[in-house]
Write a protein that holds these residues in place. Structure first.
Motif, PDB file in Angstrom:
ATOM      1  N   THR A 193      -0.684   1.714  -4.366  1.00 13.00           N
ATOM      2  CA  THR A 193      -1.944   2.461  -4.311  1.00 13.00           C
ATOM      3  C   THR A 193      -2.335   2.978  -5.685  1.00 13.00           C
TER       4      THR A 193
ATOM      5  N   TRP B  61      -5.566   2.289  -7.927  1.00  9.05           N
ATOM      6  CA  TRP B  61      -6.312   3.393  -8.538  1.00  9.05           C
ATOM      7  C   TRP B  61      -6.598   3.102 -10.012  1.00  9.05           C
TER       8      TRP B  61
ATOM      9  N   PHE C 167      -9.603  -2.651   1.417  1.00  7.08           N
ATOM     10  CA  PHE C 167      -8.253  -2.532   1.957  1.00  7.08           C
ATOM     11  C   PHE C 167      -8.117  -3.455   3.161  1.00  7.08           C
TER      12      PHE C 167
ATOM     13  N   ARG D  10      -6.828   6.137  -0.672  1.00  9.71           N
ATOM     14  CA  ARG D  10      -7.627   4.985  -0.240  1.00  9.71           C
ATOM     15  C   ARG D  10      -9.062   5.389   0.074  1.00  9.71           C
TER      16      ARG D  10
ATOM     17  N   ALA E  79       0.811  -1.221   0.000  1.00  6.07           N
ATOM     18  CA  ALA E  79       0.000   0.000   0.000  1.00  6.07           C
ATOM     19  C   ALA E  79       0.839   1.264   0.000  1.00  6.07           C
TER      20      ALA E  79
ATOM     21  N   GLN F  99      -1.386   8.504   0.531  1.00  4.70           N
ATOM     22  CA  GLN F  99      -1.963   7.166   0.374  1.00  4.70           C
ATOM     23  C   GLN F  99      -3.302   7.048   1.086  1.00  4.70           C
TER      24      GLN F  99
ATOM     25  N   HIS G 116      -6.791  -4.892  -1.756  1.00  2.81           N
ATOM     26  CA  HIS G 116      -5.495  -4.249  -1.533  1.00  2.81           C
ATOM     27  C   HIS G 116      -4.968  -4.703  -0.174  1.00  2.81           C
TER      28      HIS G 116
ATOM     29  N   GLU H  74      -1.023   0.591   7.744  1.00  8.22           N
ATOM     30  CA  GLU H  74      -1.017   1.406   6.527  1.00  8.22           C
ATOM     31  C   GLU H  74       0.433   1.607   6.136  1.00  8.22           C
TER      32      GLU H  74
END
Length: 373
Positions: free
Chosen positions: A13, A17, A163, A152, A8, A148, A28, A34
């Motif tokens: 990311t 996208w 996620f 998200r 991530a 990020q 993800h 994170e």
């Protein structure tokens, strides 16, 4: 289509996208709660000016346009087209800047050579000692510590994005599936591994002999400056580091003016960007020999402080944070990224190095196009 993206950071990311933008479902997976690697420990620079010509420059310019479009849709990304000034102090440094302005691709980079008064008019916070600067209008910036997260949140609004933080992928199972350390199997039509500087474990098993190395750097962030730094700022040591400036003028600079010992030892340049809170992100160093040190050392910070104070003409605000980070870089410097099919339906994308934040939108677009998403 169902796409599994592992990692991530900014590269992972932006792959997520691209997949969601093209109407696909994305799972993800990130081993931390994170992102905690290079993607949040950098300047947030979208750095076009120093890129090598050809494919690298084309990728950076395309990525810069993609960043701007994404920023319009995700304001919390913090995108700003602030440009950059690479400040020069003397005739030898100015000669490198003059050569850059004469490059055939100078216009596409937005290069312009400015005198000292023009620099101060463009960026009034620079009230110190310098002879001029190379202005690069195409450079930009985002907020690395929150980018990020903002992306998200925008992806989640699609209803096609899941996620899963705090899960380390341990195995690639058959084709187009991975298993995490919770024992859960994640199956899709495509798996993309964007694991950054995590090159051991599963990555080593799937891609032994990977032509990618790890690089360590040190950086710092200050309290708010109390005024606006209208552009990103570099010193002429960045000429020595970025490939766009190679040539006889740079050779002459290196021969006549070696870097100060601390800067040479730590392979340093000054890069400086103002954050949304007014503080300054300042760096950086480069360490290539492993095993890396586990601590940060003070001499580089003292050198950077001296350089910044000379340019600002005032004391640097108090330093609030110091940190180190590690990123993955292709061992062949002419390669922008390493993209490899490691199993049917499973791709590894890594190694953009210091170009990761700049080029990730275009690199993800290239993956999506290549895989027919």
């Amino acid at each position: 289509m169902r796409v599994i993206v592992v990692g991530a950071g900014v590269l992972g990311t932006l792959h997520a996208w691209q997949a969601v933008e093209r109407g696909h479902e994305v799972v993800h997976i990130e081993r931390e709660a994170e992102a905690r690697g290079a993607s949040v420990r950098n300047f947030g620079l979208v750095w076009v000016g120093g890129r090598a010509g050809g494919a690298e420059l084309d990728t950076a310019l395309r990525a810069r346009d993609l960043w701007e479009r994404i920023g319009e849709r995700v304001p919390r990304l913090g995108f700003r087209a602030n440009g950059s000034l690479t400040v020069v102090r003397d005739a030898a440094e100015r000669a490198v800047a003059e050569a850059a302005v004469r490059r055939p691709d100078a216009a596409s980079r937005g290069y312009k050579l400015l005198g000292a008064d023009e620099v101060r008019a463009l960026n009034p916070a620079l009230r110190g000692e310098f002879a001029g600067a190379l202005w690069c209008e195409r450079d930009a910036a985002v907020e690395p510590r929150t980018a990020q997260r903002a992306l998200r949140e925008a992806l989640s609004a699609s209803g096609r994005y899941t996620f899963l933080g705090g899960r380390e992928v341990r195995d690639a199972v058959g084709e187009r599936a991975v298993r995490d350390d919770h024992g859960d199997l994640h199956e899709g039509d495509t798996v993309v591994l964007c694991t950054g500087a995590w090159l051991g474990g599963l990555v080593r098993e799937l891609a032994p002999g990977l032509p990618v190395r790890r690089v360590r750097l040190q950086m710092m962030q200050t309290a708010p400056l109390g005024e606006t730094l209208t552009t990103s700022v570099a010193d002429a040591d960045s000429f020595r580091y970025y490939p766009a400036y190679a040539g006889p003028e740079l050779d002459a600079l290196a021969a006549a003016q070696p870097q100060p010992p601390v800067a040479a030892e730590h392979r340093m340049q000054l890069l400086m960007v103002q954050r949304a809170d007014g503080g300054l992100t300042i760096g950086d160093t480069h360490e290539y020999a492993t095993p890396f040190g586990f601590d940060v050392v003070e001499d580089p910070y003292e050198h950077l402080t001296s350089v910044v104070e000379t340019l600002l003409g005032r004391p640097l605000p108090a330093v609030r944070r110091r940190w180190a980070g590690v990123y993955a870089q292709c061992t062949d410097p002419s390669r922008v990224v390493h993209r490899q099919r490691v199993r049917d339906g499973v791709w590894l994308v890594t190694g953009p190095g210091g170009r990761g934040m700049t080029c990730s939108p275009a690199l993800a677009e290239d993956t999506a196009n290549g895989l027919g998403w």
